[in-house]
Design a protein around this motif. Structure first.
Motif, mmCIF file in Angstrom:
data_model
loop_
_atom_site.group_PDB
_atom_site.id
_atom_site.type_symbol
_atom_site.label_atom_id
_atom_site.label_comp_id
_atom_site.label_asym_id
_atom_site.label_seq_id
_atom_site.Cartn_x
_atom_site.Cartn_y
_atom_site.Cartn_z
ATOM 1 N N ILE A 112 0.818 -1.221 0.000
ATOM 2 C CA ILE A 112 0.000 0.000 0.000
ATOM 3 C C ILE A 112 0.847 1.265 0.000
ATOM 4 C CG2 ILE A 112 -1.946 -1.129 1.125
ATOM 5 C CD1 ILE A 112 -1.065 0.081 3.767
ATOM 6 N N SER A 113 2.161 1.117 0.065
ATOM 7 C CA SER A 113 3.041 2.281 0.163
ATOM 8 C C SER A 113 3.461 2.772 -1.206
ATOM 9 C CB SER A 113 4.296 1.934 0.981
ATOM 10 O OG SER A 113 3.950 1.597 2.301
ATOM 11 N N LYS A 114 3.553 4.095 -1.317
ATOM 12 C CA LYS A 114 4.046 4.742 -2.532
ATOM 13 C C LYS A 114 5.190 5.674 -2.142
ATOM 14 C CE LYS A 114 0.130 6.677 -3.541
ATOM 15 N NZ LYS A 114 -0.680 6.253 -2.394
ATOM 16 N N PRO A 115 6.044 6.036 -3.106
ATOM 17 C CA PRO A 115 7.136 6.975 -2.796
ATOM 18 C C PRO A 115 6.606 8.267 -2.183
ATOM 19 C CG PRO A 115 7.488 5.977 -4.939
ATOM 20 C CD PRO A 115 6.121 5.549 -4.497
ATOM 21 N N ASN A 116 7.335 8.761 -1.207
ATOM 22 C CA ASN A 116 7.040 10.029 -0.531
ATOM 23 C C ASN A 116 5.792 9.983 0.350
ATOM 24 O OD1 ASN A 116 9.280 11.315 -1.861
ATOM 25 N ND2 ASN A 116 7.994 11.429 -3.696
ATOM 26 N N ASP A 117 5.314 8.790 0.666
ATOM 27 C CA ASP A 117 4.211 8.671 1.608
ATOM 28 C C ASP A 117 4.650 9.056 3.014
ATOM 29 O OD1 ASP A 117 2.386 7.830 -0.231
ATOM 30 O OD2 ASP A 117 2.206 5.779 0.504
ATOM 31 N N SER A 118 3.662 9.382 3.837
ATOM 32 C CA SER A 118 3.894 9.569 5.273
ATOM 33 C C SER A 118 3.277 8.385 6.004
ATOM 34 C CB SER A 118 3.260 10.874 5.758
ATOM 35 O OG SER A 118 1.907 10.956 5.351
ATOM 36 N N LEU A 119 4.014 7.860 6.989
ATOM 37 C CA LEU A 119 3.579 6.682 7.734
ATOM 38 C C LEU A 119 3.739 6.954 9.220
ATOM 39 C CD1 LEU A 119 4.560 2.989 6.912
ATOM 40 C CD2 LEU A 119 4.299 3.789 9.250
ATOM 41 N N VAL A 120 2.673 6.720 9.984
ATOM 42 C CA VAL A 120 2.685 6.930 11.421
ATOM 43 C C VAL A 120 2.412 5.609 12.121
ATOM 44 C CG1 VAL A 120 1.561 8.052 13.376
ATOM 45 C CG2 VAL A 120 1.914 9.319 11.264
ATOM 46 N N ASP A 121 3.289 5.233 13.055
ATOM 47 C CA ASP A 121 3.103 4.065 13.900
ATOM 48 C C ASP A 121 2.626 4.558 15.261
ATOM 49 O OD1 ASP A 121 3.179 1.735 15.335
ATOM 50 O OD2 ASP A 121 5.324 1.380 15.111
ATOM 51 N N ILE A 122 1.340 4.313 15.565
ATOM 52 C CA ILE A 122 0.739 4.767 16.820
ATOM 53 C C ILE A 122 0.962 3.699 17.887
ATOM 54 C CG2 ILE A 122 -1.407 5.400 17.968
ATOM 55 C CD1 ILE A 122 -2.445 6.413 15.304
ATOM 56 N N GLY A 123 1.624 4.074 18.964
ATOM 57 C CA GLY A 123 1.973 3.094 19.995
ATOM 58 C C GLY A 123 3.209 2.315 19.598
ATOM 59 N N CYS A 124 4.230 3.043 19.153
ATOM 60 C CA CYS A 124 5.423 2.426 18.549
ATOM 61 C C CYS A 124 6.333 1.741 19.564
ATOM 62 C CB CYS A 124 6.217 3.468 17.780
ATOM 63 S SG CYS A 124 6.936 4.769 18.827
ATOM 64 N N GLY A 125 6.149 2.035 20.862
ATOM 65 C CA GLY A 125 7.037 1.436 21.862
ATOM 66 C C GLY A 125 8.479 1.816 21.612
ATOM 67 N N GLU A 126 9.365 0.812 21.639
ATOM 68 C CA GLU A 126 10.795 1.074 21.426
ATOM 69 C C GLU A 126 11.164 1.036 19.940
ATOM 70 O OE1 GLU A 126 10.741 -2.582 20.069
ATOM 71 O OE2 GLU A 126 9.513 -1.848 21.710
ATOM 72 N N GLY A 127 10.170 0.960 19.052
ATOM 73 C CA GLY A 127 10.403 1.196 17.627
ATOM 74 C C GLY A 127 10.753 0.000 16.770
ATOM 75 N N TYR A 128 10.611 -1.210 17.293
ATOM 76 C CA TYR A 128 11.047 -2.405 16.557
ATOM 77 C C TYR A 128 10.376 -2.535 15.191
ATOM 78 C CZ TYR A 128 11.413 -7.404 15.407
ATOM 79 O OH TYR A 128 11.619 -8.604 14.770
ATOM 80 N N TYR A 129 9.058 -2.469 15.147
ATOM 81 C CA TYR A 129 8.340 -2.753 13.905
ATOM 82 C C TYR A 129 8.562 -1.658 12.861
ATOM 83 C CZ TYR A 129 6.015 -6.274 16.759
ATOM 84 O OH TYR A 129 5.759 -7.340 17.574
ATOM 85 N N LEU A 130 8.451 -0.416 13.256
ATOM 86 C CA LEU A 130 8.629 0.674 12.305
ATOM 87 C C LEU A 130 10.052 0.719 11.775
ATOM 88 C CD1 LEU A 130 7.325 3.070 10.876
ATOM 89 C CD2 LEU A 130 7.950 4.498 12.835
ATOM 90 N N SER A 131 11.022 0.489 12.636
ATOM 91 C CA SER A 131 12.423 0.518 12.202
ATOM 92 C C SER A 131 12.716 -0.597 11.197
ATOM 93 C CB SER A 131 13.355 0.376 13.412
ATOM 94 O OG SER A 131 13.389 1.567 14.166
#
Length: 271
Positions: free
Chosen positions: A80-99
């Motif tokens: 679902i991602s396209k170049p230059n998209d913005s992505l927010v991880d709500i409740g990211c904790g220590e950042g494992y999944y987003l990183s």
């Protein structure tokens, strides 16, 4: 960080200076030395998970037990991602999944934001990955301007339906990840004398005006030590519910094969 952020005091847009953010009404917020931005007003020092819980989560996730889960989520995000998209991880904790997504799937083409009420977790995340915009903020009052975010991710976290609806762009997507009823059933059989599952709300009812595609995904993994089992317990809501004997029962195990079972809901507005 850029023009997507808004002031938590007056809701005007925030603009970045040297080491701070300021709105037109001169409300100012300084970047922490680790690089994250605290936009949480009147925060309690104990807000969010404790240091013990955050460290347990970081230790457990570093062992790779949830890597397959992360890969499955990243597969959906990549579609679902396209170049230059913005992505927010709500409740990211220590950042494992987003990183993991930022590093392995879309390293440079996105504006990434990880948000959590826990300053401890966000500080850990910022130290580990300075290439993401880390925020201390409340999920019930998201610090983004209206319809500015293309993708919202929630991994086992609380979220506000009106706030996600407000910040999501007209062509945006929501990815909600939560535990299925048989998630960690082997662990629950050890720590509880009986298991009572509560019915979960449907994502279709939770987000009116959205269509949803649900992915049921599961696999089994062997937790290799008592220490890792206790770290896993600290990551879950069960830690707050069980009696002391439940923990003592778990300490008797030096390994355990568990079921990882999740529901991934991909939501998009009905046009």
């Amino acid at each position: 960080m850029n023009e997507l952020l808004k002031c938590p005091v007056c809701n005007e847009g925030l603009r970045q200076g040297n080491k701070s953010f300021r709105c037109i009404n001169n409300h100012s917020f300084d970047l922490a030395k680790e690089g994250y931005l605290n936009l949480l007003l009147n925060a309690k020092k104990t807000a969010g998970d404790s240091k013990e819980m955050m460290e347990a989560r970081r230790t457990f996730l570093s062992r790779g037990y949830y890597q397959e889960l992360s890969d499955r989520v990243n597969h959906h995000l990549s579609l679902i991602s396209k170049p230059n998209d913005s992505l927010v991880d709500i409740g990211c904790g220590e950042g494992y999944y987003l990183s993991r997504f930022q590093k392995n799937y879309r390293p440079q083409s996105h504006s990434y934001y990880g948000l959590d009420i826990s300053k401890l977790g966000v500080r850990m995340a910022a130290k580990k990955n300075p290439d993401i915009n880390w925020l201390v903020a409340n999920f019930a009052k998201l610090p983004f301007i209206d319809h500015s975010i293309h993708t919202v991710l929630s991994m086992f976290a609380e979220y506000s339906v009106p706030e996600i609806d407000r910040i999501l762009s007209s062509d945006g997507h929501i990815l909600i990840v939560r535990a299925a009823p048989n998630h960690l059933v082997e662990l629950k059989n050890i720590i509880y004398p009986e298991i009572h599952e509560k019915a979960k709300k449907s994502a279709i009812k939770t987000f009116p005006g959205f269509e949803v595609i649900r992915d049921h995904y599961h696999y089994r993994t062997k937790i290799q030590s008592t220490e890792d089992l206790l770290s896993l317990l600290l990551m879950t809501p069960h830690y707050w519910k069980i009696k002391p004997e439940g923990i003592e029962n778990l300490k008797k195990y030096d390994s355990l094969e568990v079921t990882i079972s999740i529901e991934i809901d991909l939501l998009k507005r009905i046009k």
